[in-house]
Design a protein around this motif. Structure first.
Motif, PDB file in Angstrom:
ATOM      1  N   LEU A   1      -1.570 -11.835  -7.905  1.00 20.54           N
ATOM      2  CA  LEU A   1      -1.940 -11.298  -6.601  1.00 20.54           C
ATOM      3  C   LEU A   1      -2.895 -12.239  -5.871  1.00 20.54           C
ATOM      4  O   LEU A   1      -3.903 -12.687  -6.430  1.00 20.54           O
ATOM      5  CB  LEU A   1      -2.604  -9.934  -6.776  1.00 20.54           C
TER       6      LEU A   1
ATOM      7  N   LEU B   1      -4.889  -7.955  -1.580  1.00 15.57           N
ATOM      8  CA  LEU B   1      -4.523  -6.546  -1.558  1.00 15.57           C
ATOM      9  C   LEU B   1      -5.029  -5.954  -0.258  1.00 15.57           C
ATOM     10  O   LEU B   1      -6.165  -6.219   0.153  1.00 15.57           O
ATOM     11  CB  LEU B   1      -5.158  -5.783  -2.725  1.00 15.57           C
TER      12      LEU B   1
ATOM     13  N   SER C   1       0.821  -1.214   0.000  1.00  9.61           N
ATOM     14  CA  SER C   1       0.000   0.000   0.000  1.00  9.61           C
ATOM     15  C   SER C   1       0.856   1.266   0.000  1.00  9.61           C
ATOM     16  O   SER C   1       0.412   2.329  -0.424  1.00  9.61           O
ATOM     17  CB  SER C   1      -0.942   0.009   1.207  1.00  9.61           C
TER      18      SER C   1
END
Length: 332
Positions: free
Chosen positions: A281, A284, A263
């Motif tokens: 991914l 997140l 982030s």
């Protein structure tokens, strides 16, 4: 004997050739009502054949012009749009383009150009330069410097290295280098391009061989309309990748090998649309959810991660923008 010499001279005359050898030139005025086609049998220069012609728009394409020599395309004082596409041009010598004070668009697409030397384009007042679909692998020091360029198209060439010095004091606002062979972008790659009066810049590096984007690559440019890095080999972004960048309208990272996106990478940068489709991914952090649209299809997102997103969504407004409907259904 005299007859024999006369035949030799006649034969030499018939073999005479120039840069423009049996080349058809299409000319047109800006109002598009006056147009003409001129045949140049042999000459090294265009200008003598265009006198007293409507020549704001000149097009020569799909013919055979192996090179452009000094003054080949010079002294065309009224031309604004010049197209020399798909003519097999391999080499352009310095001084080929001179005294073109009103030139706005130069199209050299689809030729066989291998090198861009300094001095070929530097003094031209044009806004758009098309060099796509050539064989360019070498670009000279400051080859695009001190120019008023707004758009430069270099896609589908063989460029393997990047130099920020190419664009010293330039004003390029859209740069397309997609489908080349670039492996690395050094820090401050674009800061010499940060002087145009345009509001933002667009960079397109789709389909290169970039693996890692280092710190400070984009530093020196505060606003980007688009950054396209899709179709590369990127597996991670350093936390300082976007240092100095305040706003990106569209950041496209589709079809890479990203397995994580910290982030902190976008902590100080506002991104309106973030495209992350077809990466690796698995999750997140919700700390990154500050954009208007997030595209994340084609990633192996875990159900544990999806549930954390749903919990976040329940306490935030406008929950439908994150495109997680399919993931939600799969994890019920």
């Amino acid at each position: 004997m005299q007859l024999f010499i006369l035949l030799i001279i006649s034969g030499l005359a018939s073999c005479k050739s120039g840069i423009f050898d049996n080349v058809s030139v299409y000319v047109r005025g800006l109002d598009k009502t006056v147009e003409d086609t001129i045949l140049i049998e042999f000459d090294d220069s265009l200008a003598p054949h265009l006198q007293h012609k409507p020549s704001e728009i000149i097009t020569i394409k799909d013919q055979f012009i192996p090179k452009l020599d000094t003054n080949s395309v010079a002294n065309l004082t009224t031309v604004q749009n010049l197209t020399l596409a798909r003519n097999g041009i391999r080499d352009i010598l310095r001084g080929a383009f001179q005294n073109l004070p009103n030139l706005k668009v130069l199209n050299l697409s689809g030729n066989a150009i291998e090198e861009i030397r300094i001095g070929i384009f530097n003094e031209l007042p044009m806004e758009d330069l098309f060099l796509d679909n050539n064989k360019i692998s070498r670009i000279g020091y400051k080859a695009f410097s001190h120019m008023t360029l707004k758009k430069l198209f270099l896609q589908n060439n063989k460029i393997s290295r990047w130099s920020k010095d190419w664009f010293a004091d330039s004003s390029v606002s859209r740069l397309d280098l997609s489908f080349n062979l670039i492996e690395d972008l050094p820090p401050n790659s674009f800061h010499l391009m940060s002087k145009p009066v345009n509001d933002s810049m667009s960079l397109i590096f789709t389909g290169n061989q970039l693996k890692k984007i280092n710190n400070d690559v984009f530093n020196g440019v505060e606003r980007f309309q688009r950054i396209f890095l899709d179709g590369n080999l990127i597996d991670r972004l350093s936390p300082g990748t976007f240092n100095g960048v305040k706003h990106i309208n569209v950041l496209n990272l589709n079809n890479n090998s990203l397995y994580d996106l910290n982030s902190d990478v976008l902590k100080s940068t506002q991104v309106d649309i973030l495209m992350l489709e077809d990466n690796k991914l698995r999750c997140l952090s919700t700390d990154i959810f500050r954009m208007e649209e997030l595209d994340i299809d084609g990633n192996p997102i875990t159900c544990f991660c999806v549930k954390s997103w749903l919990a976040w969504r329940d306490i935030h407004s406008n929950p439908s923008i994150y495109h997680i409907t399919n993931l939600e259904q799969e994890c019920i």
